[in-house]
Scaffold this motif. Structure first.
Motif, mmCIF file in Angstrom:
data_model
loop_
_atom_site.group_PDB
_atom_site.id
_atom_site.type_symbol
_atom_site.label_atom_id
_atom_site.label_comp_id
_atom_site.label_asym_id
_atom_site.label_seq_id
_atom_site.Cartn_x
_atom_site.Cartn_y
_atom_site.Cartn_z
ATOM 1 N N ALA A 112 7.642 -3.771 11.200
ATOM 2 C CA ALA A 112 7.904 -2.923 10.037
ATOM 3 C C ALA A 112 7.954 -1.485 10.523
ATOM 4 O O ALA A 112 7.681 -1.206 11.698
ATOM 5 C CB ALA A 112 6.823 -3.088 8.972
ATOM 6 N N GLU A 113 8.283 -0.592 9.623
ATOM 7 C CA GLU A 113 8.311 0.824 9.973
ATOM 8 C C GLU A 113 7.780 1.631 8.786
ATOM 9 O O GLU A 113 8.142 1.362 7.638
ATOM 10 C CB GLU A 113 9.739 1.242 10.309
ATOM 11 C CG GLU A 113 9.836 2.595 10.955
ATOM 12 C CD GLU A 113 11.239 2.844 11.462
ATOM 13 O OE1 GLU A 113 11.528 2.457 12.606
ATOM 14 O OE2 GLU A 113 12.035 3.415 10.698
ATOM 15 N N LEU A 114 6.906 2.572 9.086
ATOM 16 C CA LEU A 114 6.343 3.461 8.073
ATOM 17 C C LEU A 114 6.689 4.901 8.417
ATOM 18 O O LEU A 114 6.808 5.250 9.596
ATOM 19 C CB LEU A 114 4.820 3.351 8.033
ATOM 20 C CG LEU A 114 4.195 2.005 7.733
ATOM 21 C CD1 LEU A 114 2.682 2.104 7.864
ATOM 22 C CD2 LEU A 114 4.581 1.526 6.355
ATOM 23 N N VAL A 115 6.815 5.726 7.402
ATOM 24 C CA VAL A 115 6.890 7.172 7.594
ATOM 25 C C VAL A 115 5.693 7.750 6.854
ATOM 26 O O VAL A 115 5.542 7.565 5.640
ATOM 27 C CB VAL A 115 8.207 7.771 7.058
ATOM 28 C CG1 VAL A 115 8.185 9.286 7.186
ATOM 29 C CG2 VAL A 115 9.411 7.182 7.782
ATOM 30 N N GLN A 165 5.981 11.623 10.048
ATOM 31 C CA GLN A 165 5.919 10.922 11.331
ATOM 32 C C GLN A 165 6.314 9.464 11.138
ATOM 33 O O GLN A 165 5.697 8.745 10.358
ATOM 34 C CB GLN A 165 4.506 11.008 11.915
ATOM 35 C CG GLN A 165 4.337 10.316 13.236
ATOM 36 C CD GLN A 165 5.167 10.948 14.335
ATOM 37 O OE1 GLN A 165 5.162 12.168 14.498
ATOM 38 N NE2 GLN A 165 5.890 10.145 15.065
ATOM 39 N N LYS A 166 7.358 9.043 11.852
ATOM 40 C CA LYS A 166 7.793 7.651 11.791
ATOM 41 C C LYS A 166 6.905 6.813 12.705
ATOM 42 O O LYS A 166 6.678 7.162 13.862
ATOM 43 C CB LYS A 166 9.250 7.536 12.241
ATOM 44 C CG LYS A 166 9.820 6.143 12.066
ATOM 45 C CD LYS A 166 11.220 6.020 12.631
ATOM 46 C CE LYS A 166 12.190 6.881 11.877
ATOM 47 N NZ LYS A 166 13.588 6.656 12.308
ATOM 48 N N MET A 173 0.830 -1.208 0.000
ATOM 49 C CA MET A 173 0.000 0.000 0.000
ATOM 50 C C MET A 173 0.869 1.265 0.000
ATOM 51 O O MET A 173 1.994 1.275 0.494
ATOM 52 C CB MET A 173 -0.947 -0.005 1.193
ATOM 53 C CG MET A 173 -0.297 0.008 2.526
ATOM 54 S SD MET A 173 -1.586 -0.150 3.789
ATOM 55 C CE MET A 173 -0.605 0.045 5.237
ATOM 56 N N ASP A 174 0.335 2.331 -0.614
ATOM 57 C CA ASP A 174 1.010 3.619 -0.674
ATOM 58 C C ASP A 174 0.309 4.673 0.169
ATOM 59 O O ASP A 174 0.813 5.782 0.334
ATOM 60 C CB ASP A 174 1.083 4.111 -2.120
ATOM 61 C CG ASP A 174 1.950 3.206 -2.969
ATOM 62 O OD1 ASP A 174 3.015 2.771 -2.483
ATOM 63 O OD2 ASP A 174 1.564 2.922 -4.119
ATOM 64 N N LEU A 205 5.330 7.785 2.933
ATOM 65 C CA LEU A 205 6.516 8.329 2.286
ATOM 66 C C LEU A 205 7.648 7.312 2.235
ATOM 67 O O LEU A 205 8.434 7.298 1.286
ATOM 68 C CB LEU A 205 6.982 9.587 3.019
ATOM 69 C CG LEU A 205 5.929 10.696 3.143
ATOM 70 C CD1 LEU A 205 6.469 11.854 3.968
ATOM 71 C CD2 LEU A 205 5.488 11.170 1.770
ATOM 72 N N GLN A 206 7.776 6.503 3.280
ATOM 73 C CA GLN A 206 8.812 5.472 3.351
ATOM 74 C C GLN A 206 8.206 4.251 4.028
ATOM 75 O O GLN A 206 7.318 4.389 4.871
ATOM 76 C CB GLN A 206 10.017 5.944 4.156
ATOM 77 C CG GLN A 206 10.745 7.119 3.578
ATOM 78 C CD GLN A 206 11.834 7.608 4.522
ATOM 79 O OE1 GLN A 206 12.288 6.891 5.397
ATOM 80 N NE2 GLN A 206 12.244 8.854 4.339
ATOM 81 N N LYS A 207 8.727 3.072 3.683
ATOM 82 C CA LYS A 207 8.236 1.846 4.306
ATOM 83 C C LYS A 207 9.315 0.778 4.223
ATOM 84 O O LYS A 207 10.069 0.719 3.256
ATOM 85 C CB LYS A 207 6.947 1.370 3.643
ATOM 86 C CG LYS A 207 7.040 1.218 2.135
ATOM 87 C CD LYS A 207 5.689 1.010 1.514
ATOM 88 C CE LYS A 207 5.786 1.090 -0.007
ATOM 89 N NZ LYS A 207 4.502 1.002 -0.629
ATOM 90 N N THR A 208 9.371 -0.026 5.260
ATOM 91 C CA THR A 208 10.255 -1.180 5.249
ATOM 92 C C THR A 208 9.394 -2.407 4.977
ATOM 93 O O THR A 208 8.185 -2.392 5.243
ATOM 94 C CB THR A 208 10.982 -1.368 6.592
ATOM 95 O OG1 THR A 208 10.026 -1.648 7.613
ATOM 96 C CG2 THR A 208 11.789 -0.129 6.963
#
Length: 109
Positions: A60-63, A77-78, A24-25, A37-40
Motif C-alpha cells: 500500500a502507499e500512504l501520504v 511524505q509518501k 484509519m485516518d 492525507l492520501q492512501k491506497t
C-alpha cells in the motif's frame, strides 16, 4: 474486518488477490500522530505454500503530514508499505506457529 482464508488453506495451488481499503485516518507510532492525507487500498495476495500454511504478501502507499526535521514546516511524505508473512491454519500445532494475533481461526483480522 475478517477475511475468510479457508479456501486458500485447503487447496495447495490456490491463490487469492484482494484489495482492502485502509480505514484509519491517523497514524500513531506511539510518540507522534500523523494525519493521513492520501492512501491506497492494501493489495493482498494470499498463496497456499503447503499443508496448513499460507503466505500473505501486501502493499500500500500512504501520504502523511509531518514536520520537516530541519525547518519544522509541515510537509507531505509518501510512505510505501510492503510486507510478507506466513500464517498457519488453526489445527497446526502451536510450536510450529508464529505470533498470529491477527488470525481468528481460518480468518484474517
Amino acid at each position: 474486518m475478517l477475511l475468510n482464508l479457508s479456501d486458500v488453506f485447503s487447496s495447495q495451488i490456490k491463490e487469492l488477490a484482494k484489495d482492502i481499503p485502509i480505514e484509519m485516518d491517523v497514524f500513531d507510532d506511539g510518540m507522534e500522530r500523523y494525519d493521513i492525507l492520501q492512501k491506497t487500498p492494501v493489495s493482498f495476495i494470499f498463496t497456499n505454500i503447503g499443508v496448513g500454511k499460507v503466505k500473505v504478501t501486501g502493499s500500500a502507499e500512504l501520504v502523511l503530514r509531518m514536520r520537516c526535521d530541519r525547518c519544522l514546516k509541515e510537509v507531505e511524505q509518501k510512505i510505501p508499505l510492503s510486507f510478507t508473512v506466513e500464517v498457519s491454519a488453526p489445527d497446526v500445532p502451536l510450536e510450529e506457529m508464529d505470533d498470529q494475533i491477527f488470525m481468528d481461526g481460518y480468518s484474517l483480522d
